[in-house]
Scaffold this active site. Sequence first.
Site, PDB file in Angstrom:
ATOM      1  N   HIS A  56      -2.463  -4.855   6.279  1.00  7.88           N
ATOM      2  CA  HIS A  56      -1.443  -5.403   7.177  1.00  7.88           C
ATOM      3  C   HIS A  56      -2.000  -6.498   8.098  1.00  7.88           C
ATOM      4  O   HIS A  56      -1.248  -7.359   8.551  1.00  7.88           O
ATOM      5  CB  HIS A  56      -0.871  -4.262   8.021  1.00  7.88           C
TER       6      HIS A  56
ATOM      7  N   SER B 176       4.740  -9.506  10.291  1.00  9.25           N
ATOM      8  CA  SER B 176       5.110  -8.186  10.793  1.00  9.25           C
ATOM      9  C   SER B 176       6.407  -8.279  11.613  1.00  9.25           C
ATOM     10  O   SER B 176       7.429  -8.698  11.073  1.00  9.25           O
ATOM     11  CB  SER B 176       3.921  -7.634  11.590  1.00  9.25           C
TER      12      SER B 176
ATOM     13  N   ASP C 299      -0.709  -2.332   2.558  1.00  9.17           N
ATOM     14  CA  ASP C 299       0.319  -1.932   3.520  1.00  9.17           C
ATOM     15  C   ASP C 299       0.767  -0.512   3.136  1.00  9.17           C
ATOM     16  O   ASP C 299       0.628  -0.105   1.973  1.00  9.17           O
ATOM     17  CB  ASP C 299       1.541  -2.880   3.425  1.00  9.17           C
TER      18      ASP C 299
HETATM   19  N1  LIG Z   1       0.225   1.215  16.326  1.00  5.91           N
HETATM   20  C1  LIG Z   1       0.127   0.029  15.561  1.00  5.91           C
HETATM   21  C2  LIG Z   1      -0.382  -1.090  16.425  1.00  5.91           C
HETATM   22  C3  LIG Z   1      -0.038  -2.449  15.930  1.00  5.91           C
HETATM   23  O1  LIG Z   1       0.717  -2.575  15.008  1.00  5.91           O
HETATM   24  C4  LIG Z   1      -0.654  -3.616  16.583  1.00  5.91           C
HETATM   25  C5  LIG Z   1      -1.413  -3.469  17.735  1.00  5.91           C
HETATM   26  C6  LIG Z   1      -2.005  -4.565  18.337  1.00  5.91           C
HETATM   27  C7  LIG Z   1      -1.815  -5.823  17.813  1.00  5.91           C
HETATM   28  C8  LIG Z   1      -1.041  -5.983  16.672  1.00  5.91           C
HETATM   29  C9  LIG Z   1      -0.467  -4.884  16.064  1.00  5.91           C
HETATM   30  N2  LIG Z   1       0.292  -4.976  14.923  1.00  5.91           N
HETATM   31  C10 LIG Z   1       0.508  -5.993  14.102  1.00  5.91           C
HETATM   32  O2  LIG Z   1       0.525  -7.131  14.247  1.00  5.91           O
HETATM   33  C11 LIG Z   1      -0.763   0.246  14.367  1.00  5.91           C
HETATM   34  O3  LIG Z   1      -0.965   1.384  13.973  1.00  5.91           O
HETATM   35  O4  LIG Z   1      -1.266  -0.693  13.784  1.00  5.91           O
END
Ligand SMILES: N[C@@H](CC(=O)c1ccccc1NC=O)C(=O)O
Length: 294
Positions: free
Chosen positions: A269, A153, A236
Site C-alpha cells: 500500500h 489511498s 494490498d
Molecule cells: N492505520 C493505518 C495508518 C495509515 O493508513 C497511514 C498512517 C500514516 C500515514 C499514511 C497512512 N496511510 C496511507 O497513506 C495503517 O494501518 O496503515
Amino acid sequence: MSRWKDMNKDELERQFSPSQWSHRMSEDDVIKSHVTALKEGTQLARGLAQTLLNVPYGEGEGEKLDVYVPTTTSLDVPLVIYLHGGYWQFLSKEESGFMAVPLVHKGVVVVAVGYDIAPKGNMDVMVSQVRRSVVSVVQQYSHISGLYLCGHSAGAHLAAMILSTDWSQYSVNPQIKGAFLVSGIYDLLPILSTYVNEPLKMTEEVALRNSPSQLVPQLKLSSSNCDIVVAMAQNDSPEFRKQSEDYYKALESTEGLKVTLEDVPNTDHFNIIEQLVDGDYHLTQLLLKMMGKS
Ligand SMILES: N[C@@H](CC(=O)c1ccccc1NC=O)C(=O)O
C-alpha cells in the site's frame, strides 16, 4: 456478495489497516518509512523545480496548494494534480511533492493540493475543497495541454469524487484527460464501523453520498472522455484489492470510458506510491505515457 458484511470488527479493521499487510517491514516501521520517503522526495522536488508554495484556492487556512513548475519552452505542458492519502486524517501537501521529481524533468506541471484532514475537516468539506482546488487550477492555468489527476489511498477516493462531480454548480467545467487512482477506497460503507471513522464521524448517509461506487452514472456524464487507471498493490489487503476491482468493474461496464486495472507486482500500500519519485518505475512510465511524455 460482499465479504466485508460477514466480517467481525477485528477482521474488518485488519483489512483496513494497510500497514499490517506490508511484506517489507513491521507496522510502525512501514508508516515511519512511508512518511520519511514522501518528505525526502518532496524536499528533493522543491530543490529541483521552480515552486509556487501555499497558493490559495479558497478562503480557508487549509485551502492552499503547491505548484512544481518545469523549465521548458514547450507549448505542450500537461498538469497533474496530486491528492495525498492518509485516511483523510494524516499527511499534508508538505509531503506531497515527491512525484514532481521525474515529472517536472519531462515538462509536466505538478500541483499538490492541501485539504483539511479530520478532525478539522469532514468528508463533505474535503470533497468540496478538492473540487474547488481543481476549479482554481483550471482558472489559473488555462494554457496547459491537458489536466490529469493522481491520488493515493484516501486521495484516490477524492480524485474519484472529483471525476464524479456535477460541474453545473461551478464556474468552470474542467476537462480531465486522465486519472491515476492508486490503492484507493471507493465504497466508504465498510469503514463506517472501523477505527478509520473515529475522527471522520461519518453517518451512513454521508458515506453513501461520498462513495464513488454510488456515483458511477455521474462520472459517466462528467468524465466520459477520461482515461482512468485503477491501480492496486499486489500486497494490498484482500478488501483493499476488492475495492479497486469492484470500482474497475463498475466503470468498465460503462460504454465510452477507457479504464484499465493495474495490479502492480512487488508493491504494498505504501511503496506503490512512494516509487513515483523514480522515473523508471512502472507507474511513472505509465503516467508519462498517458500524458504523451514518455
Ligand atoms: N492505520 C493505518 C495508518 C495509515 O493508513 C497511514 C498512517 C500514516 C500515514 C499514511 C497512512 N496511510 C496511507 O497513506 C495503517 O494501518 O496503515
